[in-house]
Design an enzyme around this catalytic site. Structure first.
Site, PDB file in Angstrom:
ATOM      1  N   THR A   1     -35.755  19.178  -4.077  1.00 58.92           N
ATOM      2  CA  THR A   1     -34.823  20.299  -3.920  1.00 58.92           C
ATOM      3  C   THR A   1     -33.787  20.310  -5.032  1.00 58.92           C
ATOM      4  OG1 THR A   1     -35.139  20.136  -1.532  1.00 58.92           O
ATOM      5  CG2 THR A   1     -33.262  21.427  -2.289  1.00 58.92           C
TER       6      THR A   1
ATOM      7  N   TYR B   1     -40.635   7.593  -1.040  1.00 56.22           N
ATOM      8  CA  TYR B   1     -40.874   9.018  -0.801  1.00 56.22           C
ATOM      9  C   TYR B   1     -42.376   9.250  -0.773  1.00 56.22           C
ATOM     10  CZ  TYR B   1     -39.904  14.077  -1.481  1.00 56.22           C
ATOM     11  OH  TYR B   1     -39.810  15.450  -1.362  1.00 56.22           O
TER      12      TYR B   1
ATOM     13  N   LYS C   1     -38.925   8.373   3.189  1.00 61.45           N
ATOM     14  CA  LYS C   1     -38.850   9.817   3.408  1.00 61.45           C
ATOM     15  C   LYS C   1     -40.274  10.287   3.613  1.00 61.45           C
ATOM     16  CE  LYS C   1     -37.515  14.309   1.621  1.00 61.45           C
ATOM     17  NZ  LYS C   1     -37.027  15.126   0.476  1.00 61.45           N
TER      18      LYS C   1
ATOM     19  N   VAL D   1     -34.163  14.033   6.042  1.00 57.23           N
ATOM     20  CA  VAL D   1     -33.678  14.421   4.716  1.00 57.23           C
ATOM     21  C   VAL D   1     -34.108  15.866   4.550  1.00 57.23           C
ATOM     22  CG1 VAL D   1     -33.796  14.048   2.233  1.00 57.23           C
ATOM     23  CG2 VAL D   1     -33.874  12.080   3.789  1.00 57.23           C
TER      24      VAL D   1
END
Length: 313
Positions: free
Chosen positions: A62, A150, A178, A218
């Site tokens: 993002t 991640y 994540k 998240v």
């Protein structure tokens, strides 16, 4: 610098929460000329923390990490750290396709004040699991702060397999994941077999993952609706599971438009933040801004969510 352990749950039944529960995958504001807007980032970060975020994840998907420079990434971490002080965790995305480059980014982020590092699976080269494991261990060995791995195979092309995560969990600085793997069974297996803190990276799994022992989320949508997303977790923690489900349903129309409408979450988040007068600015090419029709739809969904919150505080 924040001490990450301060965010751990206070009750033994709580899962580990090394960076808090409600984390925002924060956009990177740009000036109209397309430069990183550090002042705007500080204002947005302070706003998000005031609205209930207890952690900010910078330089992730993002945050447009593929198109920001190393110097911009490091400056952003320092600026946000200065803005939020010890009121929130700051987790810095340092992932790249190169192990050496990732280590360099990790050391720079740590020096700039990051409490933790978000490290994505190396992408494009599609390394086998032994190489994926070696990559994460090398970064963890080089870092002095904890890592959040991640797992997002839809973007990287490579999974962090559950068995790999079970082994990596033994490293003292690998503390969190994540989770964007869309494998609730695999995630549940790792949660049950380790002390890794699992953070949902997919809006539709925020509540389901939390219910099986996840640490929180998240969230890209948290750029716009941090209070209601946090309220879902608060209700669940208080034993009001029906209330948690109802609040979660309120978020679905906005989350669907922001994350599953064909536009990247960065584009939709910046469009809404701009429309609401919050720091955002343009996206960097190759991303393109949202069109007027998309912005109108996003604003309508946002206002409907706010109305739902007001009618059901």
């Amino acid at each position: 610098m924040t001490t990450p352990s301060r965010h751990h749950g206070t009750h033994p039944e709580h899962p580990p929460r090394p960076f808090g529960r409600a984390l925002c995958a924060m956009i990177t504001p740009f000036t109209p000329a397309g430069d990183v807007d550090l002042s705007g980032a500080q204002k947005l970060a302070a706003h998000l923390v005031a609205e209930g975020c207890d952690g900010l994840v910078l330089n992730g998907t993002t945050g447009e990490s593929p198109t920001t420079t190393d110097a911009e990434k490091t400056a952003l971490v320092g600026a946000v750290r200065e803005a939020v002080g010890d009121r929130a965790s700051v987790v810095a995305g340092v992932g790249s396709a190169s192990t050496r480059h990732t280590v360099e980014l990790a050391r720079a982020a740590e020096a700039a004040g990051a409490d933790g590092l978000l490290v994505v699976t190396p992408y494009y080269s599609r390394p086998p699991q032994a190489a994926v494991e070696a990559h994460f261990r090398t970064v963890a060995d080089a870092a002095g702060v904890p890592l959040m791995l991640y797992d997002i195979p839809g973007r990287t092309g490579t999974r962090i397999e559950p068995d790999t995560l079970l082994r990596l969990a033994r490293h003292p600085r690998i503390v969190a994941v994540k989770d964007c793997a869309y494998d609730l069974l695999g995630s549940t297996k790792v949660i049950a077999g380790t002390s890794l803190a699992y953070y949902s990276g997919c809006e539709e799994l925020n509540l389901p993952l939390y219910a099986v022992g996840g640490a929180g989320f998240v969230s890209t949508v948290a750029n716009l609706a941090p209070r209601v997303l946090r309220a879902v977790l608060d209700a669940y923690d208080a034993g009001r599971t029906a209330e948690a489900a109802r609040l979660n349903r309120l978020t679905v129309p906005l989350a669907e438009l922001m994350m599953a409408s064909g536009l990247p979450g960065t584009v939709t988040a910046k469009a809404l933040l701009d429309a609401l007068g919050l720091p955002a600015g343009p996206v960097r090419e190759p991303l393109q801004p949202a069109g007027r029709e998309s912005v109108d739809g996003l604003l309508a969904a946002y206002e409907a969510l706010r109305a739902g919150q007001l009618h059901h505080p």
